[in-house]
Design an enzyme around this catalytic site. Structure first.
Site, PDB file in Angstrom:
ATOM      1  N   ASP A   1       0.846  -1.169   0.000  1.00 17.45           N
ATOM      2  CA  ASP A   1       0.000   0.000   0.000  1.00 17.45           C
ATOM      3  C   ASP A   1       0.890   1.229   0.000  1.00 17.45           C
ATOM      4  O   ASP A   1       2.094   1.155   0.221  1.00 17.45           O
ATOM      5  CB  ASP A   1      -1.052  -0.099   1.114  1.00 17.45           C
ATOM      6  CG  ASP A   1      -0.706   0.651   2.368  1.00 17.45           C
ATOM      7  OD1 ASP A   1      -1.624   1.241   2.929  1.00 17.45           O
ATOM      8  OD2 ASP A   1       0.456   0.636   2.782  1.00 17.45           O
TER       9      ASP A   1
ATOM     10  N   THR B   1     -16.365   5.636   2.080  1.00 14.67           N
ATOM     11  CA  THR B   1     -16.844   6.926   1.578  1.00 14.67           C
ATOM     12  C   THR B   1     -15.695   7.792   1.089  1.00 14.67           C
ATOM     13  O   THR B   1     -15.866   8.658   0.254  1.00 14.67           O
ATOM     14  CB  THR B   1     -17.573   7.682   2.694  1.00 14.67           C
ATOM     15  OG1 THR B   1     -16.629   7.902   3.763  1.00 14.67           O
ATOM     16  CG2 THR B   1     -18.743   6.871   3.223  1.00 14.67           C
TER      17      THR B   1
ATOM     18  N   PHE C   1     -13.902   9.644   8.954  1.00 14.44           N
ATOM     19  CA  PHE C   1     -13.388   9.155   7.667  1.00 14.44           C
ATOM     20  C   PHE C   1     -13.594   7.649   7.563  1.00 14.44           C
ATOM     21  O   PHE C   1     -13.428   6.925   8.535  1.00 14.44           O
ATOM     22  CB  PHE C   1     -11.896   9.469   7.554  1.00 14.44           C
ATOM     23  CG  PHE C   1     -11.257   8.798   6.383  1.00 14.44           C
ATOM     24  CD1 PHE C   1     -11.528   9.236   5.095  1.00 14.44           C
ATOM     25  CD2 PHE C   1     -10.403   7.717   6.561  1.00 14.44           C
ATOM     26  CE1 PHE C   1     -10.957   8.609   4.001  1.00 14.44           C
ATOM     27  CE2 PHE C   1      -9.824   7.089   5.468  1.00 14.44           C
ATOM     28  CZ  PHE C   1     -10.102   7.543   4.190  1.00 14.44           C
TER      29      PHE C   1
ATOM     30  N   GLU D   1      -3.904  13.347   8.882  1.00 13.54           N
ATOM     31  CA  GLU D   1      -4.336  14.283   7.834  1.00 13.54           C
ATOM     32  C   GLU D   1      -5.254  15.340   8.446  1.00 13.54           C
ATOM     33  O   GLU D   1      -5.066  16.542   8.239  1.00 13.54           O
ATOM     34  CB  GLU D   1      -5.099  13.542   6.722  1.00 13.54           C
ATOM     35  CG  GLU D   1      -4.247  12.659   5.839  1.00 13.54           C
ATOM     36  CD  GLU D   1      -4.096  11.241   6.377  1.00 13.54           C
ATOM     37  OE1 GLU D   1      -4.446  11.016   7.562  1.00 13.54           O
ATOM     38  OE2 GLU D   1      -3.624  10.363   5.630  1.00 13.54           O
TER      39      GLU D   1
HETATM   40  N1  LIG Z   1      -9.036  12.030   7.142  1.00  9.93           N
HETATM   41  C1  LIG Z   1      -9.528  12.049   5.929  1.00  9.93           C
HETATM   42  N2  LIG Z   1     -10.643  12.740   5.660  1.00  9.93           N
HETATM   43  C2  LIG Z   1     -11.159  12.760   4.433  1.00  9.93           C
HETATM   44  N3  LIG Z   1     -10.635  12.121   3.385  1.00  9.93           N
HETATM   45  C3  LIG Z   1      -9.519  11.425   3.564  1.00  9.93           C
HETATM   46  C4  LIG Z   1      -8.897  11.340   4.846  1.00  9.93           C
HETATM   47  N4  LIG Z   1      -7.797  10.579   4.742  1.00  9.93           N
HETATM   48  C5  LIG Z   1      -7.747  10.174   3.458  1.00  9.93           C
HETATM   49  N5  LIG Z   1      -8.769  10.680   2.746  1.00  9.93           N
HETATM   50  C6  LIG Z   1      -9.061  10.446   1.326  1.00  9.93           C
HETATM   51  O1  LIG Z   1      -9.377   9.081   1.119  1.00  9.93           O
HETATM   52  C7  LIG Z   1      -8.482   8.492   0.198  1.00  9.93           C
HETATM   53  C8  LIG Z   1      -8.178   7.080   0.633  1.00  9.93           C
HETATM   54  O2  LIG Z   1      -7.368   7.145   1.795  1.00  9.93           O
HETATM   55  P1  LIG Z   1      -6.779   5.891   2.542  1.00  9.93           P
HETATM   56  O3  LIG Z   1      -5.843   6.361   3.574  1.00  9.93           O
HETATM   57  O4  LIG Z   1      -7.886   4.991   2.913  1.00  9.93           O
HETATM   58  O5  LIG Z   1      -5.961   5.200   1.410  1.00  9.93           O
HETATM   59  P2  LIG Z   1      -5.470   3.689   1.456  1.00  9.93           P
HETATM   60  O6  LIG Z   1      -6.479   2.850   0.774  1.00  9.93           O
HETATM   61  O7  LIG Z   1      -5.080   3.333   2.832  1.00  9.93           O
HETATM   62  O8  LIG Z   1      -4.209   3.705   0.534  1.00  9.93           O
HETATM   63  P3  LIG Z   1      -2.822   4.247   0.940  1.00  9.93           P
HETATM   64  O9  LIG Z   1      -2.734   4.267   2.430  1.00  9.93           O
HETATM   65  O10 LIG Z   1      -1.879   3.318   0.320  1.00  9.93           O
HETATM   66  O11 LIG Z   1      -2.769   5.589   0.316  1.00  9.93           O
HETATM   67  C9  LIG Z   1      -7.260   9.406   0.223  1.00  9.93           C
HETATM   68  O12 LIG Z   1      -6.599   9.372  -0.980  1.00  9.93           O
HETATM   69  C10 LIG Z   1      -7.875  10.762   0.463  1.00  9.93           C
HETATM   70  O13 LIG Z   1      -8.332  11.326  -0.734  1.00  9.93           O
HETATM   71 MG   LIG Z   2      -3.444   3.297   4.249  1.00 13.18          MG
END
Ligand SMILES: Nc1ncnc2c1ncn2[C@@H]1O[C@H](COP(=O)(O)OP(=O)(O)OP(=O)(O)O)[C@@H](O)[C@H]1O
Ligand SMILES: [Mg+2]
Ligand SMILES: [K+]
Length: 685
Positions: free
Chosen positions: A310, A384, A380, A351
């Protein structure tokens, strides 16, 4: 592994050798030996020849083999079993020493528990903690159990577990919230929700693992065991039928000679070293700070075709920080900052927190008082890909650009063209754009920045040399994914992946007959980690990820899989080459013993007597001695593993057949001849 001293245990530490010698005598118990069919046959042979020797001493039957011969063979058969036990005991001993060091860490700690009913904290014994309890740990405190931080941020000294002295940051929310019992808080204050009952902690499992208490035979080991048992059975029949054959030719074959022949022919070398090879493989991984939950996972690692990683926290450093706000045309940046902060007030992810900080520092927005009654926070989720808050009729959201665009359109709003352009620009630079909306209106974008970990490209090149395909999977948008993928040098990537999409990708690869490894840290990685053949969870990751995988990397280094694969390949090669060697070995012993048995009666067999050994007795005894000693000589190789070079599978096989097959045929001729000469020189035969 808990202390650097334990880690640096010499391969054959004298301390360990003493303990292993004792253990190898204890392991003579038939219950233990019965698990190993080859060695079981040898032990039965040892008992039988011992009884024969005793009988001959008492009854002096006519035509019996000389007493010294029967006794010598008998002793060397016992040594054969003891040497095999010794190999296993040495391999286990290294783990036991490490387990002892770990046990010392599990010393009693006092926990500061927060009563469930509220009220002041109480001091209880760490062993009284149960799942769901909440405890406080401040600078200087030892964290009393495994758990997830629910409040606060702290720097933690994890050297007790990882051997790494640099402190690490652990914080609530996000993918760095897991803490391990036995580690120490260096600064600040955290509240931890305990996630393991007593006896089930990471440390407990680690102790059981390194001790080999939870070790089970792997499917490959069972398959090899069946093959070895089959070979043993075939040779058993062959040797037993020699007796009537001998009687027909008026040769009185001594039982001792037949037993010696049998033991020399059955694959005692690999039979004696097999379990040591498996234990040593897991031990070598442990030295690289990887905990393998099963030997099967280590084997699978040796054959991995595809590696999925990831992005955030695995390929990148993992603290995506808000660095800039880009308002849409006609929107004041202050209004964007205000909405972004509002949408992040209750967002415990790194974030979210970084957005609150940015709004405060750059735009002077003080953290506002939060009235629980009016605010409804939307956390989050990977589904979604948005978070935010509802203030009465006001709906404020932030999240992945496509997710927010869909959300705004569903509310009847319009998505400005500038949104895509700005998002693409951020994505192309490797950043993550978060769109911010207020009701049906898009206000602008938050630019989250993350950094690719150093030196990662070179390591992915090595994966390629090994023939392993690397694929980055991320919940992030395709532009960002492409930029990071190019910078990190992965072969392929999958963007906007939900946890289900990650699973589907793994299943699709597996359906094509590929073995898949996955490294990840987040809760949303857990299903994929469980589905993968090799699931390496980062130690910094969430509890869910650590429980789903079958390995934990204590260093949380995503390219550690390189070493894991190497250890796996080494394990498979070591087992393969020693099996080849063991079986090739038998040829020479056959030529040593068979002429010795028959040459007196059939001088024509002299053509087979290529070794010209001193006497038939010496020939048989020399072969049995060689057969026992070779096990001891190969212990270091079994423990260290044969050297691994990143060559294609066919080249490796050719090399190994040449070296160990040919070596296995030639070595015993020389060895047996030398032993025979030594016995003759000593006047023993
Ligand atoms: N705290 C948050 N609030 C709103 N949107 C978020 C938040 N964190 C991440 N996102 C959005 O959701 C998307 C998916 O985030 P996530 O951290 O789940 O990715 P992931 O599937 O774990 O992949 P990776 O960690 O490898 O990037 C992010 O690219 C971002 O656009
Ligand atoms: Mg991740
Ligand atoms: K043998």
């Amino acid at each position: 592994m808990a202390s650097p001293d334990a880690r640096r245990l010499a391969l054959l530490d004298p301390h360990l050798l003493g303990a292993a010698a004792l253990a190898s005598l204890r392991k003579l118990s038939p219950r233990h030996v019965a698990a190993n069919p080859v060695m079981f046959v040898v032990e039965v042979g040892s008992v039988l020849t011992t009884l024969l020797w005793l009988r001959d001493r008492v009854l002096h039957p006519a035509g019996a083999a000389p007493g010294w011969f029967t006794l010598s063979v008998s002793l060397w058969l016992w040594f054969t079993v003891i040497f095999a036990n010794f190999a296993e005991a040495v391999a286990e001993g290294r783990g036991k020493a490490q387990a002892d060091t770990l046990r010392k860490m599990r010393r009693e700690t006092v926990a500061r528990r927060l009563p469930r009913s509220g009220g002041a904290e109480e001091r209880v014994d760490a062993s009284a903690l149960r799942k769901g309890d909440r405890v406080v740990a401040e600078a200087g405190d030892v964290i009393p159990g495994d758990g997830e931080i629910v409040e606060g941020i702290a720097s933690v000294d994890e050297s007790a577990i990882t051997g790494e002295s640099a402190p690490v940051i652990r914080e609530s929310g996000g993918d760095r919230s897991a803490v391990t019992g036995g580690t120490r808080v260096l600064s600040d204050r955290i509240v931890v929700r305990i996630t393991a009952d007593p006896g089930q902690s990471f440390l407990d499992r680690m102790i059981a693992l390194v001790e080999g208490a939870s070790r089970q035979k792997t499917p490959n080991e069972i398959a090899l065991d069946i093959l070895l048992a089959g070979l043993t059975l075939v040779f058993l029949f062959a040797c037993v039928t020699l007796v009537p054959l001998g009687l027909y030719s008026r040769i009185q074959l001594s039982t001792t000679a037949v037993v010696a022949l049998l033991v020399c022919l059955i694959p005692t070398t690999i039979g004696g070293l097999l379990s040591a090879i498996g234990i040593a493989g897991m031990d070598r991984l442990l030295r690289k700070n990887v905990l393998a939950m099963s030997g099967r996972a280590v084997e699978a690692a040796g054959d991995v075709d595809t590696l999925l990683l990831d992005k955030t926290g695995t390929i990148t450093l993992g603290n995506r920080m808000a660095t800039a706000l880009l308002p849409m045309p006609g929107v004041r940046v202050e209004d964007l900052a205000d909405a972004a902060q509002l949408a992040s007030l209750a967002d415990e992810t790194p974030e979210g927190r970084s957005i609150v900080v940015l709004a405060k520092e750059r735009y002077g927005l003080r953290g506002r008082p939060v009235h629980e009654a009016e605010h409804q926070f939307i956390p989050f989720s990977a589904q979604t890909r948005m978070s935010g808050c509802d203030l009465g009729a006001r709906v404020v959201r932030k999240g992945a650009v496509d997710a927010v665009a869909r959300h705004v359109e569903a509310l009847g709003g319009r998505v400005p063209a500038e949104l895509r352009e700005a998002a693409d620009r951020i994505g192309d630079s490797g950043g993550t754009p978060l769109a911010v909306s207020d009701g049906g209106k898009v206000l602008g974008i938050v630019h989250l920045k993350d950094v690719v970990k150093g030196g990662i490209k070179e390591r992915f090149d090595r994966f390629r040399a090994m023939g392993i395909r690397t694929v980055m999977i991320t919940g992030d948008n395709p532009r960002t994914a492409a930029a990071i993928a190019a910078e990190a040098g992965v072969d392929d990537f999958l963007a906007e992946a939900t946890p289900e999409a990650k699973m589907k990708l793994i299943k699709a690869e597996q359906a094509r007959g590929k073995l898949v490894a996955m490294t990840g840290d987040g809760t949303n990685d857990a299903p994929a980690l469980a589905q993968a053949d090799v699931g390496v969870a980062m130690n910094t990751g969430t509890q869910a990820a650590k429980e789903a995988g079958n390995m934990v990397d204590l260093d949380s280094n995503p390219t550690k899989l390189l070493e894991v694969v190497e250890v796996g390949k080494q394990l498979l090669m070591t087992r393969g080459t020693l099996t080849t060697f063991s079986i090739a070995n038998d040829v020479a012993k056959y030529f040593a013993i068979l002429p010795a048995l028959f040459v007196a009666t059939y001088p024509e067999l002299r053509a087979l007597d290529v070794m010209h050994l001193a006497s038939p007795f010496s020939a048989i005894l020399s072969a049995v001695i060689f057969n026992a000693i070779i096990i001891v000589l190969l212990i270091p190789l079994a423990l260290k593993g044969v050297r691994y070079r990143p060559l294609g599978a066919a080249a490796v096989l050719r090399r190994s057949l040449l070296v160990y097959g040919l070596g296995g045929v030639v070595a015993p001729f020389a060895g047996i001849k030398l032993i025979d000469l030594a016995l003759a020189a000593a006047g023993a035969v």
